[in-house]
Design an enzyme around this catalytic site. Structure first.
Site, PDB file in Angstrom:
ATOM      1  N   GLY A 129     -15.107   3.411   3.824  1.00 55.36           N
ATOM      2  CA  GLY A 129     -13.731   3.819   3.525  1.00 55.36           C
ATOM      3  C   GLY A 129     -13.191   3.298   2.210  1.00 55.36           C
ATOM      4  O   GLY A 129     -12.013   3.478   1.924  1.00 55.36           O
ATOM      5  N   GLN A 130     -14.048   2.638   1.395  1.00 59.10           N
ATOM      6  CA  GLN A 130     -13.532   2.174   0.104  1.00 59.10           C
ATOM      7  C   GLN A 130     -13.331   3.378  -0.819  1.00 59.10           C
ATOM      8  O   GLN A 130     -14.239   4.198  -0.998  1.00 59.10           O
ATOM      9  CB  GLN A 130     -14.503   1.174  -0.547  1.00 59.10           C
ATOM     10  CG  GLN A 130     -13.900   0.534  -1.800  1.00 59.10           C
ATOM     11  CD  GLN A 130     -14.800  -0.508  -2.454  1.00 59.10           C
ATOM     12  OE1 GLN A 130     -15.947  -0.730  -2.032  1.00 59.10           O
ATOM     13  NE2 GLN A 130     -14.286  -1.146  -3.492  1.00 59.10           N
ATOM     14  N   ASN A 148     -12.847  -3.421   2.678  1.00 60.52           N
ATOM     15  CA  ASN A 148     -13.716  -2.242   2.743  1.00 60.52           C
ATOM     16  C   ASN A 148     -14.683  -2.279   1.561  1.00 60.52           C
ATOM     17  O   ASN A 148     -14.259  -2.467   0.415  1.00 60.52           O
ATOM     18  CB  ASN A 148     -12.883  -0.962   2.689  1.00 60.52           C
ATOM     19  CG  ASN A 148     -12.041  -0.746   3.928  1.00 60.52           C
ATOM     20  OD1 ASN A 148     -12.421  -1.177   5.018  1.00 60.52           O
ATOM     21  ND2 ASN A 148     -10.898  -0.099   3.780  1.00 60.52           N
ATOM     22  N   HIS A 199     -10.258  -5.466  -3.534  1.00 57.73           N
ATOM     23  CA  HIS A 199      -8.921  -5.634  -2.954  1.00 57.73           C
ATOM     24  C   HIS A 199      -9.044  -6.013  -1.495  1.00 57.73           C
ATOM     25  O   HIS A 199      -9.937  -5.541  -0.792  1.00 57.73           O
ATOM     26  CB  HIS A 199      -8.076  -4.365  -3.098  1.00 57.73           C
ATOM     27  CG  HIS A 199      -8.716  -3.126  -2.543  1.00 57.73           C
ATOM     28  ND1 HIS A 199      -9.666  -2.405  -3.240  1.00 57.73           N
ATOM     29  CD2 HIS A 199      -8.555  -2.494  -1.363  1.00 57.73           C
ATOM     30  CE1 HIS A 199     -10.049  -1.372  -2.508  1.00 57.73           C
ATOM     31  NE2 HIS A 199      -9.398  -1.408  -1.358  1.00 57.73           N
ATOM     32  N   ASP A 222       0.856  -1.189   0.000  1.00 55.61           N
ATOM     33  CA  ASP A 222       0.000   0.000   0.000  1.00 55.61           C
ATOM     34  C   ASP A 222       0.890   1.237   0.000  1.00 55.61           C
ATOM     35  O   ASP A 222       1.895   1.305   0.719  1.00 55.61           O
ATOM     36  CB  ASP A 222      -0.922  -0.015   1.222  1.00 55.61           C
ATOM     37  CG  ASP A 222      -2.077   0.960   1.068  1.00 55.61           C
ATOM     38  OD1 ASP A 222      -3.227   0.499   0.941  1.00 55.61           O
ATOM     39  OD2 ASP A 222      -1.829   2.189   1.084  1.00 55.61           O
ATOM     40  N   ILE A 223       0.531   2.237  -0.795  1.00 52.33           N
ATOM     41  CA  ILE A 223       1.329   3.456  -0.934  1.00 52.33           C
ATOM     42  C   ILE A 223       1.288   4.308   0.340  1.00 52.33           C
ATOM     43  O   ILE A 223       2.165   5.140   0.554  1.00 52.33           O
ATOM     44  CB  ILE A 223       0.824   4.253  -2.169  1.00 52.33           C
ATOM     45  CG1 ILE A 223       1.904   5.138  -2.727  1.00 52.33           C
ATOM     46  CG2 ILE A 223      -0.451   5.007  -1.867  1.00 52.33           C
ATOM     47  CD1 ILE A 223       1.589   5.681  -4.113  1.00 52.33           C
ATOM     48  N   HIS A 267      -6.967  -5.803   2.041  1.00 56.04           N
ATOM     49  CA  HIS A 267      -5.829  -5.264   2.787  1.00 56.04           C
ATOM     50  C   HIS A 267      -5.317  -6.365   3.719  1.00 56.04           C
ATOM     51  O   HIS A 267      -6.119  -7.003   4.420  1.00 56.04           O
ATOM     52  CB  HIS A 267      -6.255  -4.101   3.684  1.00 56.04           C
ATOM     53  CG  HIS A 267      -6.791  -2.893   2.987  1.00 56.04           C
ATOM     54  ND1 HIS A 267      -6.073  -1.729   2.861  1.00 56.04           N
ATOM     55  CD2 HIS A 267      -7.988  -2.655   2.400  1.00 56.04           C
ATOM     56  CE1 HIS A 267      -6.808  -0.814   2.236  1.00 56.04           C
ATOM     57  NE2 HIS A 267      -7.977  -1.353   1.944  1.00 56.04           N
TER      58      HIS A 267
HETATM   59  P1  AMP Z   1      -9.666   1.371   0.148  1.00 61.45           P
HETATM   60  O1  AMP Z   1      -9.675   2.678   0.907  1.00 61.45           O
HETATM   61  O2  AMP Z   1     -10.097   0.174   0.948  1.00 61.45           O
HETATM   62  O3  AMP Z   1     -10.395   1.480  -1.177  1.00 61.45           O
HETATM   63  O4  AMP Z   1      -8.141   1.068  -0.166  1.00 61.45           O
HETATM   64  C1  AMP Z   1      -7.444   1.656  -1.227  1.00 61.45           C
HETATM   65  C2  AMP Z   1      -6.005   1.644  -0.828  1.00 61.45           C
HETATM   66  O5  AMP Z   1      -5.220   1.836  -1.997  1.00 61.45           O
HETATM   67  C3  AMP Z   1      -5.597   2.741   0.163  1.00 61.45           C
HETATM   68  O6  AMP Z   1      -5.094   2.136   1.359  1.00 61.45           O
HETATM   69  C4  AMP Z   1      -4.516   3.519  -0.593  1.00 61.45           C
HETATM   70  O7  AMP Z   1      -3.466   3.946   0.255  1.00 61.45           O
HETATM   71  C5  AMP Z   1      -4.058   2.514  -1.618  1.00 61.45           C
HETATM   72  N1  AMP Z   1      -3.475   3.074  -2.826  1.00 61.45           N
HETATM   73  C6  AMP Z   1      -3.944   4.107  -3.577  1.00 61.45           C
HETATM   74  N2  AMP Z   1      -3.158   4.307  -4.643  1.00 61.45           N
HETATM   75  C7  AMP Z   1      -2.171   3.379  -4.587  1.00 61.45           C
HETATM   76  C8  AMP Z   1      -1.041   3.081  -5.410  1.00 61.45           C
HETATM   77  N3  AMP Z   1      -0.773   3.753  -6.525  1.00 61.45           N
HETATM   78  N4  AMP Z   1      -0.233   2.061  -5.025  1.00 61.45           N
HETATM   79  C9  AMP Z   1      -0.482   1.361  -3.898  1.00 61.45           C
HETATM   80  N5  AMP Z   1      -1.537   1.597  -3.089  1.00 61.45           N
HETATM   81  C10 AMP Z   1      -2.363   2.591  -3.424  1.00 61.45           C
END
Ligand code: AMP
Ligand code: ZN
Length: 119
Positions: free
Chosen positions: A98-99, A92, A105, A35-36, A107
């Site tokens: 929080g999605q 999520n 995906h 995760d970024i 986590h």
């Molecule tokens: P959600 O909030 O459950 O939809 O999770 C989306 C996740 O994607 C968040 O935890 C972000 O930090 C992560 N995210 C967004 N952009 C990127 C990216 N380019 N590379 C890796 N993770 C990312």
């Protein structure tokens, strides 16, 4: 068609390699990457290569691939050595939960104490 790549989807672009990611595992049907914006020492996302908007929709359409996501989440935890201490798999679903990315995906969070219930 259901499951086809979406041109405006961030995670479809990670699957295709158009956007870089730190990939830690890959299977025929899934990709796992860091995760970024990590919320724990281990914070890895496991995604199906096919596009579905959330985990339940994926499971309804492609149950084997949903199982692959869970198997790979467990393998990530073992790779990261957080399986002994415990880890959390989070799905999520919906903006109120929080999605923010509407490509299914999971986590995988671990490496620190995790509160229950989550916020
Ligand atoms: P959600 O909030 O459950 O939809 O999770 C989306 C996740 O994607 C968040 O935890 C972000 O930090 C992560 N995210 C967004 N952009 C990127 C990216 N380019 N590379 C890796 N993770 C990312
Ligand atoms: Zn997608």
């Amino acid at each position: 068609m259901a499951g086809e790549p979406q041109t405006d989807c961030l995670f479809c672009k990670i699957v295709s390699g158009d956007i870089p990611a730190t990939i830690v595992r890959e299977s025929d049907t899934t990709v796992a990457f860091r995760d970024i914006n990590p919320q724990a020492p281990t914070h890895v996302l496991v995604i199906p290569k096919v596009h579905y908007p959330d985990a339940a929709t994926l499971a309804a359409a492609e149950p084997q691939i949903a199982a692959d996501v869970l198997r790979e989440a467990g393998a990530v935890a073992a790779d990261e050595k957080v399986d002994g201490s415990g880890y959390r798999i989070i799905l999520n679903t919906g903006s109120g939960a929080g999605q923010t990315v509407f490509h299914a995906h999971a986590h995988v969070l671990g490496g620190r104490g995790l509160q229950w219930p989550p916020g």
